[in-house]
Design an enzyme around this catalytic site. Structure first.
Site, PDB file in Angstrom:
ATOM      1  N   ALA A 117       0.828  -1.204   0.000  1.00 21.59           N
ATOM      2  CA  ALA A 117       0.000   0.000   0.000  1.00 21.59           C
ATOM      3  C   ALA A 117       0.862   1.253   0.000  1.00 21.59           C
ATOM      4  CB  ALA A 117      -0.923  -0.012   1.226  1.00 21.59           C
ATOM      5  N   PRO A 118       0.505   2.260  -0.831  1.00 24.94           N
ATOM      6  CA  PRO A 118       1.292   3.499  -0.891  1.00 24.94           C
ATOM      7  C   PRO A 118       0.695   4.588  -0.006  1.00 24.94           C
ATOM      8  CG  PRO A 118      -0.234   3.446  -2.712  1.00 24.94           C
ATOM      9  CD  PRO A 118      -0.507   2.202  -1.896  1.00 24.94           C
TER      10      PRO A 118
ATOM     11  N   ALA B 290      -3.466   8.124   1.231  1.00 21.29           N
ATOM     12  CA  ALA B 290      -3.066   6.728   1.458  1.00 21.29           C
ATOM     13  C   ALA B 290      -4.096   5.769   0.900  1.00 21.29           C
ATOM     14  CB  ALA B 290      -2.880   6.472   2.955  1.00 21.29           C
ATOM     15  N   HIS B 291      -3.621   4.572   0.577  1.00 21.20           N
ATOM     16  CA  HIS B 291      -4.467   3.476   0.091  1.00 21.20           C
ATOM     17  C   HIS B 291      -4.152   2.246   0.934  1.00 21.20           C
ATOM     18  CE1 HIS B 291      -6.372   0.443  -2.260  1.00 21.20           C
ATOM     19  NE2 HIS B 291      -6.617   1.208  -3.309  1.00 21.20           N
ATOM     20  N   ASN B 292      -5.077   1.883   1.818  1.00 15.76           N
ATOM     21  CA  ASN B 292      -4.882   0.694   2.644  1.00 15.76           C
ATOM     22  C   ASN B 292      -5.214  -0.579   1.899  1.00 15.76           C
ATOM     23  OD1 ASN B 292      -4.351   2.538   4.710  1.00 15.76           O
ATOM     24  ND2 ASN B 292      -5.286   1.195   6.237  1.00 15.76           N
TER      25      ASN B 292
END
Length: 1005
Positions: A819-820, A838-840
């Site tokens: 994730a980023p 953010a991307h979880n």
């Protein structure tokens, strides 16, 4: 008695050609009878359709004529059943004449003829009224089987029967070319609902029926030429051997008289010098189309994989390029290398351009895959025959034209790649002729098709001497290597094709590999992409410069020396390991290396003499590397993905090792077949290089912003921030969505935007830059986040405020996808505010989500009490307790939910701290993606002051918009619902209005 017996048998003897005659007349009579009866009995009913009726529609379609009404439907079905006997007999007799132990092509034609006949019966007896899907599937099967039936039939036609061959070529060409306007008018009818379009479609539909019957009628000439007769058993007085490619080439070669006549016509139309220029430009454009259609294949099919988040089955379209294996069949290869064969393959590949007009993503995938089958075969034949073959006959007459002799030495394939990359650089990172790009999304599809038709016309009207050069041209015997060397040469070609596609198909991909954020310490995608194009041009011209030196053989050999490969491998290592300018400079050197070996690798593969196996293996290598490259990121959704998880280094080693086979290592030699050029060609080389440089620089200057980004409401210190998961820039209809995203972001006047699923610098997404349209048209600072070598699905930050600094994070992911996150400090009206995008991970990996949430909470908490805005994709329910992400982020991160009373959320969340929230809106996605756009509106406290009252009561002082200044209002046009109101399918949903909040008394703003 014996004589009488012979006479009786003689009475039963008849020519087999009569079977073909009976089949032709019976088939025509069957269809024409149905048409006549339909017009007499139910005219207005069979011309009526779902869009219009008589008089707008006045000619019936085939389906309506043969399948909708009694008695014409029943009469037609009885007559078509009578036609089945001659139909099967014709298929069997043609196989009897052409069968050969040396070739399997007649068997392929025979099988396709049987399947074609059965599927014809299927769509005739199962009408669209009975079962629409079954009718369509059988119809498509019938048309697909026409490919091997017609083109295989042409290849199998006996060489001596030139009249039959010519008729088959004409009918087949007319058949497939007629499909182009037919599809166009069908789209006009079905999609645009234009009255009268179905009548025009019907003309071409009936034309296909007639052309199909006429093609089969040519069998009469075969049977007559073979003197094939039927008695008590089928006998033939003449044994027909299989097609001989060499004889075929001789039969297709024009005589001297016809060549002279044709040359005179061309000289009258255009001087020889300019004719050469036109021929070169048409070849370059056709090469550009090769790269355009090929690079559209993976994005078109990956649309389905993204929706399924697994292998969806459509990935089988990737192997359409393996159709080059058909070149292993001698008759087919001989036909494909003729001028007529190349023209047919070129024409069929245009289906990939026309696919943009198809409304269904699956239809576009089918068309693009089919186009790539034809395209890969045609390109393999061009490579095998050599790009310069058509110059040979007239070069002696144009010695003075140095520019042409220079350009003829440059592989047109490499120039087409540069042109493809340049077109994307000039068109906001989208190729203007891609099938998933249309006029609404920045496409120039009609212009591309028009230029393609002009290029094909030029190719078709070349002189006979040059027209057949592809069929007769061969690599000099001295240059043909041993058949044992075909495997390493094909592996090298496959590795090179994959690598240039991966890294050089878009001018900013190498920049994305080196990007680290703010403050900027490296190149900028929309500014420095022109340097990539310059490096590609330099690399392609390098072998020409060396070949024109005084010792051309020794100089050209430098490009096959192991030291030159070590230069390329070292550059690849720098690209992978280093960042910013140093990493990008390594990328520029890698671009020079890759383009410099293009001529040698292509020529070496062509010199093997094993066309079918060489190019089949090369494309197989490409397909395997394509999959391996995807597996490094999509490991969580594919079987065996764990072995390539985040191992771009292994893929890079494999592709460079494949290219290594093209070099002269100890105990292994490669033949240098590079062309030599006059020493005076340096001026032309500089001119070409200057032209490429100036063009790319002009585009960069034209696109360069004239002013710095500025916030929408600097006076009241308002900030509007949004979060949107944009599904890789492909909307629900499979179209590029950048301009639709831009329009909504513009209307909502967002100052800060977090976009997720944005790393498109991959083969499967078309090597695109998702931010190019928005940043250039609306004016934003942009941080494109972790690059493609970081193995995430991507995150982007757009800001109207200056970005002071930014940091890229790869969140902990022991089990699921990596994730980023972007942590950036923005100068918002003089106050530094931290923004986290953010991307979880997904819900399938609870440990990943917990660890990622803890890391995000740490990032936000470390800046306490400074202002923070969190814009993220978090898979959790509101108020979910530990170990779920919600409580971890809110409590440990010391932030507030945008509205904790909104319980109808699952993935997108906005958190904040140190700001006054004044509005919260949820805007429906329309058909752009699968998630909504969430927006939070904040007021930044005056510099030097913080939030005076951070209590829950103060934060939830709800208000009507009328109680706030109009600067705080969201656009009124977006009130509505799915049926009415809204803009372009977007509207405020869930609450049906934005939620507004008062600023507490005593706040210093």
């Amino acid at each position: 008695m014996d004589a009488q017996s012979d006479r009786r048998r003689a009475r039963l003897t008849f020519d087999a050609s009569r079977i073909a005659v009976v089949h032709t007349y019976l088939a025509l009579t069957t269809f024409l009878t149905a048409l006549l009866l339909g017009c007499l009995l139910h005219y207005k009913k069979i011309v009526k359709n779902g869009v219009a009726g008589y008089p707008e529609e006045w000619f019936p379609s085939v389906s309506a004529t043969i399948g909708d009404w009694y008695p014409e439907r029943n009469i037609f079905q009885i007559m078509i059943a009578m036609n089945s006997g001659p139909r099967f007999a014709l298929v069997f007799l043609q196989y009897y004449l052409t069968r050969s132990a040396q070739s399997s092509l007649p068997t392929v034609v025979f099988v396709s003829g049987i399947i074609r006949t059965l599927s014809c019966g299927g769509w005739v007896y199962i009408t669209s009224t009975d079962d629409h899907d079954a009718h369509d599937v059988l119809m498509i099967t019938y048309i697909v089987c026409n490919l091997p039936w017609m083109f295989g039939g042409i290849a199998c036609t006996p060489v001596a029967n030139s009249e039959a061959r010519k008729k088959r070529q004409r009918f087949a060409a007319a058949f497939f070319l007629s499909m182009i306007p037919m599809i166009y008018f069908f789209i006009q009818h079905k999609v645009n609902r234009v009255p009268g379009a179905y009548t025009r479609y019907s003309f071409f539909e009936w034309g296909l029926i007639i052309l199909d019957i006429l093609y089969d009628s040519v069998a009469e000439l075969d049977f007559k030429a073979a003197n094939l007769q039927a008695k008590s058993q089928i006998v033939s007085d003449t044994q027909v051997s299989s097609a001989n490619p060499k004889a075929d080439e001789k039969s297709t070669a024009p005589d001297a008289a016809s060549t002279v006549i044709e040359d005179k016509r061309l000289r009258l139309a255009l001087p020889t010098e300019w004719r050469l220029v036109a021929a070169f430009l048409s070849d370059v454009y056709l090469s550009y189309l090769f790269w355009s259609i090929y690079t559209s294949l993976a994005p078109t099919l990956f649309y389905f994989s993204v929706w399924e988040l697994s292998i969806a089955g459509h990935e089988i379209a990737l192997i359409s390029v393996l159709a080059t294996g058909l070149l292993g069949i001698s008759p087919f290869r001989a036909w494909a290398r003729t001028h007529d064969g190349k023209m047919v393959l070129h024409s069929l590949s245009l289906v990939g351009l026309l696919a943009y007009a198809l409304p269904s993503p699956f239809s576009r995938l089918f068309a693009v895959a089919f186009a790539n089958m034809a395209l890969s075969i045609r390109q393999a034949v061009d490579w095998a025959d050599g790009h310069r073959s058509w110059y040979n006959g007239i070069r002696e007459r144009v010695r003075a034209i140095l520019l042409i002799s220079l350009l003829s030495a440059i592989p047109v394939t490499g120039i087409g790649l540069i042109l493809s990359s340049f077109s994307k650089h000039a068109n906001h990172s989208n190729n203007p002729v891609w099938p998933f790009v249309d006029a609404a999304s920045g496409g120039y599809n009609k212009t591309g098709i028009l230029l393609a038709l002009l290029a094909l016309y030029e190719l078709y009207t070349r002189s006979d001497n040059n027209r057949n050069a592809g069929a007769t041209a061969t690599v000099p015997r001295a240059a043909i290597s041993s058949s044992k060397t075909w495997l390493p040469q094909s592996i090298a070609l496959g590795g090179l094709l994959f690598t240039v596609h991966q890294l050089l198909a878009e001018s900013s991909t190498l920049i994305a590999w080196s990007w680290t954020g703010y403050p900027i310490k490296g190149p900028i995608p929309n500014v420095h992409g022109c340097l990539t194009l310059l490096a590609q041009s330099l690399g392609l011209l390098l072998p020409v410069l060396l070949s024109s030196s005084s010792s051309s053989a020794e100089a050209a050999a430098l490009l096959t020396h192991p030291l030159w490969f070590l230069y390329g491998a070292g550059s690849a290592y720098v690209v992978y390991s280093c960042k910013d300018w140093f990493g990008y400079i390594g990328g520029l050197n890698l671009a020079i290396f890759l383009m410099s070996v293009f001529p040698h690798v292509i020529s070496s593969a062509a010199s093997t003499g094993k066309v079918g196996r060489t190019y089949f293996t090369a494309w197989l290598v490409v397909c395997l590397l394509d999959l391996a490259n995807v597996w490094t990121v999509a490991y969580a959704f594919v079987p065996g993905g764990v072995y390539l998880r985040e191992r771009t280094d292994l893929v890079l080693i494999a592709q460079m090792a494949a290219i290594a086979f093209a070099f002269s290592w100890p105990r292994r030699s490669t033949l240098d077949i590079s062309p030599s050029l006059p020493g005076s060609s340096a001026l032309c080389i500089r001119s070409f290089l200057a032209l490429a440089s100036v063009a790319s620089l002009l585009v960069t200057v034209y696109r360069y912003p004239t002013s710095s980004p500025a916030p929408h409401r600097p006076g009241p210190r308002i900030v509007r921030a949004g979060i949107w998961t944009v599904h890789f820039g492909i909307d629900n209809e499979g179209r590029d969505s950048q301009r639709r995203m831009r329009d909504l972001i513009r209307d909502m006047e967002l100052d800060v935007v977090g976009l997720l699923e944005t790393d498109l610098h991959r083969i499967v997404f078309g090597n695109r830059d998702l931010t190019r349209v928005i940043t250039e048209d609306l004016g934003y600072y942009v941080d494109i986040g972790p690059g493609p070598n970081q193995h995430t699905w991507g995150a982007v930050l757009l800001s109207k405020f200056p970005i002071i600094n930014s940091t890229h994070h790869l969140l902990p992911s022991p089990h699921g996808e990596l994730a980023p996150a972007i942590e950036a400090v923005l100068d918002m009206h003089g106050t530094p505010v931290t923004v986290v995008v953010a991307h979880n991970g997904q819900e399938e990996d609870p440990l990943d989500r917990e660890l990622q949430s803890q890391e995000l909470a740490r990032i936000m908490a470390k800046t306490y009490p400074q202002p923070v805005i969190f814009l993220g994709y978090v898979v959790t329910h509101p108020h979910a307790q530990r170990p779920n992400p919600y409580e971890i982020l809110v409590s440990d991160g010391r932030v507030h939910d945008i509205d904790s009373l909104d319980s109808d959320r699952w993935c997108e969340y906005i958190f904040y701290r140190g700001l006054y929230r004044t509005a919260y809106a949820r805007v429906s996605r329309s058909t752009i993606t699968d998630t909504e756009l969430q927006i939070g509106q904040f007021v930044v406290p005056k510099y030097g002051h913080g939030v005076t009252d951070d209590s829950e009561i103060a934060r939830y002082l709800r208000s009507w918009k009328e109680d706030l200044p109009e600067d705080h209002w969201f656009p009124m046009e977006y009130y509505g619902n799915e049926r009415e109101g809204g803009v372009r399918g977007h509207f405020y949903h869930v609450f049906n209005t934005p939620l507004y909040y008062k600023i507490p008394v005593g706040a210093v703003v």
